[in-house]
Design a protein around this motif. Structure first.
Motif, PDB file in Angstrom:
ATOM      1  N   VAL A   1       0.853  -1.299   0.121  1.00 39.87           N
ATOM      2  CA  VAL A   1       0.022  -0.183   0.509  1.00 39.87           C
ATOM      3  C   VAL A   1       0.740   1.242  -0.275  1.00 39.87           C
ATOM      4  O   VAL A   1       1.856   1.046   0.484  1.00 39.87           O
ATOM      5  CB  VAL A   1      -0.737   0.578   1.263  1.00 39.87           C
ATOM      6  N   LEU A   2       0.504   2.073  -1.142  1.00 41.03           N
ATOM      7  CA  LEU A   2       1.494   3.401  -0.462  1.00 41.03           C
ATOM      8  C   LEU A   2       0.191   4.493  -0.340  1.00 41.03           C
ATOM      9  O   LEU A   2      -1.123   4.238  -0.642  1.00 41.03           O
ATOM     10  CB  LEU A   2       1.396   3.692  -2.318  1.00 41.03           C
ATOM     11  N   MET A   3       0.805   5.196   0.596  1.00 38.77           N
ATOM     12  CA  MET A   3      -0.193   6.340   1.277  1.00 38.77           C
ATOM     13  C   MET A   3       1.215   7.252   1.527  1.00 38.77           C
ATOM     14  O   MET A   3       2.455   8.143   1.446  1.00 38.77           O
ATOM     15  CB  MET A   3      -0.158   5.694   2.716  1.00 38.77           C
ATOM     16  N   ARG A   4       0.380   8.725   1.359  1.00 40.44           N
ATOM     17  CA  ARG A   4       0.935  10.011   1.001  1.00 40.44           C
ATOM     18  C   ARG A   4       0.960  10.162   2.151  1.00 40.44           C
ATOM     19  O   ARG A   4      -0.663  11.145   2.130  1.00 40.44           O
ATOM     20  CB  ARG A   4       0.344  10.579  -0.593  1.00 40.44           C
ATOM     21  N   TYR A   5       2.010  10.920   3.176  1.00 35.42           N
ATOM     22  CA  TYR A   5       1.395  12.327   3.425  1.00 35.42           C
ATOM     23  C   TYR A   5       1.772  13.487   3.412  1.00 35.42           C
ATOM     24  O   TYR A   5       3.014  13.543   2.406  1.00 35.42           O
ATOM     25  CB  TYR A   5       2.034  11.559   4.547  1.00 35.42           C
ATOM     26  N   LYS A   6       2.123  14.537   4.383  1.00 39.17           N
ATOM     27  CA  LYS A   6       2.505  15.702   4.051  1.00 39.17           C
ATOM     28  C   LYS A   6       4.075  15.813   4.383  1.00 39.17           C
ATOM     29  O   LYS A   6       4.175  15.923   3.924  1.00 39.17           O
ATOM     30  CB  LYS A   6       2.001  16.741   5.290  1.00 39.17           C
ATOM     31  N   HIS A   7       4.005  14.473   5.505  1.00 38.07           N
ATOM     32  CA  HIS A   7       5.943  14.688   5.759  1.00 38.07           C
ATOM     33  C   HIS A   7       6.849  13.195   4.239  1.00 38.07           C
ATOM     34  O   HIS A   7       7.991  13.416   4.489  1.00 38.07           O
ATOM     35  CB  HIS A   7       5.979  13.373   6.777  1.00 38.07           C
ATOM     36  N   GLY A   8       5.752  13.124   3.857  1.00 37.11           N
ATOM     37  CA  GLY A   8       6.505  11.865   2.572  1.00 37.11           C
ATOM     38  C   GLY A   8       4.868  10.759   1.845  1.00 37.11           C
ATOM     39  O   GLY A   8       4.798  10.955   2.949  1.00 37.11           O
TER      40      GLY A   8
END
Ligand code: SAH
Length: 348
Positions: free
Chosen positions: A98-105
């Motif tokens: 799973v790829l999760m996109r967060y503000k920190h990367g």
């Protein structure tokens, strides 16, 4: 040469790649180039290694295995752009990442085994048992394939997909070394989290490696009896032993533990459970991550209500504990561990 006797080149450390390439009669810089193609440019085959002589590429192809994944499916969440990938391994087995996109990367959740033999009652990954361990290369490949598919760098990795990483300990450790190696992806150890159901001797072994990775412990209960109902691994390791091992991990590494606690309605989500949990881990330097259980159709566990989750959190905070409620990312895309792979297997 048979497939078994061939070297899995992407599972070799930097030093091992250099000496292997030298053993083929090549100059040392060829080994450096090869390592860079694999772990910096992350190409999918020897054919793409354009500055290596054709003869060397052919030698490599004959004497080694170059693992690569085939993307079978990619589900994109409409809610938060989380992407769930189903990949086929060379032998046809399938794994989810799973790829999760967060503000920190960008953060990727990888699988460590095909299936799992731990038998946690609420988990879809374990329903058909363990098929096999993943090689270090095959764990890395999940990250590399996602980087290739998106053209974006991954900065954080969590080993929280299908499988019990401590049940594949040697390959896990090699994977960690490769992922954080300065000659390769060079991901900071602090950006890596390994989640375990609590295999005590391995937690202690990992502690003694003195790495800076985060240990996430799947606790899910506040006493031994309740934990036994949810997690068969509790037959082997008592909850108190597990908590002791976590304390030891902190002492050895200075890294705060993350306790994961999946909330199941009427099973482990009362305020009394929260109070008991606070007492159980009173002297552990930790953070508690509450996860409303993701129901799977094979079991009749029900997710705790929003109110119960909030009350549970408040209770823990009254005891001065540091608590977050896991953001449920990608709920619209077969979110729970192992559900995508299972659906695919039952369709084919
Ligand atoms: N085997 C490892 C890592 C894989 S599971 C471990 O047990 O930690 C990652 C986390 O998701 C674990 O905390 C696991 O207990 C939890 N989990 C699995 N299935 C779930 C579900 N249906 N709902 C909520 N959490 C789940």
């Amino acid at each position: 040469m048979t497939e078994q006797s061939r070297i899995d080149i992407k599972s070799l450390t930097y030093e091992e790649v250099l000496s292997f390439v030298e053993s083929l009669g090549e100059k040392p810089f060829r080994g450096k180039q090869l390592y860079e193609w694999m772990h910096v440019h992350k190409v999918a085959s020897y054919d793409e290694m354009t500055n290596l002589p054709g003869k060397l590429r052919q030698k490599l192809a004959e004497s080694t295995v170059y693992t690569a994944l085939t993307q079978v499916e990619c589900q994109i969440s409409k809610e938060d752009d989380t992407r769930k990938y189903l990949f086929a391994l060379a032998d046809g087995n399938m794994v989810e990442s799973v790829l999760m996109r967060y503000k920190h990367g960008n953060s990727v959740c990888v699988s460590s085994q095909v299936g799992c033999r731990m038998g946690c009652r609420f988990c879809a990954s374990t329903l058909d048992g363990l098929v096999r361990n993943l090689q270090p290369s095959e764990i890395l490949d999940q990250i590399y394939a996602i980087e290739r598919a998106t053209g974006e760098r991954v900065s954080h990795v969590v080993v929280m997909g299908t499988g019990e990483p401590m049940d594949n300990y040697d390959n896990l450790l090699r994977f960690i070394r490769l992922l954080t190696d300065e000659h390769g992806s060079n991901i900071s150890q602090r950006n890596l989290t390994v989640s375990t159901c609590g295999i005590v001797p391995r937690i202690r072994m990992l502690a003694e490696e003195h790495l800076q990775i985060t240990l996430a412990l799947s606790l899910h209960a506040s006493n031994q009896q309740k934990r036994l109902e949810l997690m068969p691994v509790a037959n082997r390791y008592d909850i108190q032993e597990v908590v002791d091992a976590c304390r030891y991990y902190f002492e050895q590494t200075g890294r705060r533990i993350t306790f994961e606690y999946s909330l199941v309605a009427g099973v482990n989500d009362s305020e009394a459970d929260a109070a008991e949990l606070a007492a159980l881990i009173a002297d552990v330097n930790c953070h508690i991550n509450l996860i409303p259980v993701n129901p799977i159709k094979e079991r009749d566990y029900v997710q705790s209500s929003r109110g119960a989750v909030e009350a549970f959190k408040n209770k823990l905070e009254k005891y001065g504990r540091n608590v977050t409620i896991r953001r449920e990312m990608g709920r619209d895309i077969d979110g729970a561990c192992g559900q995508l792979r299972r659906r695919h297997i039952s369709e084919t």
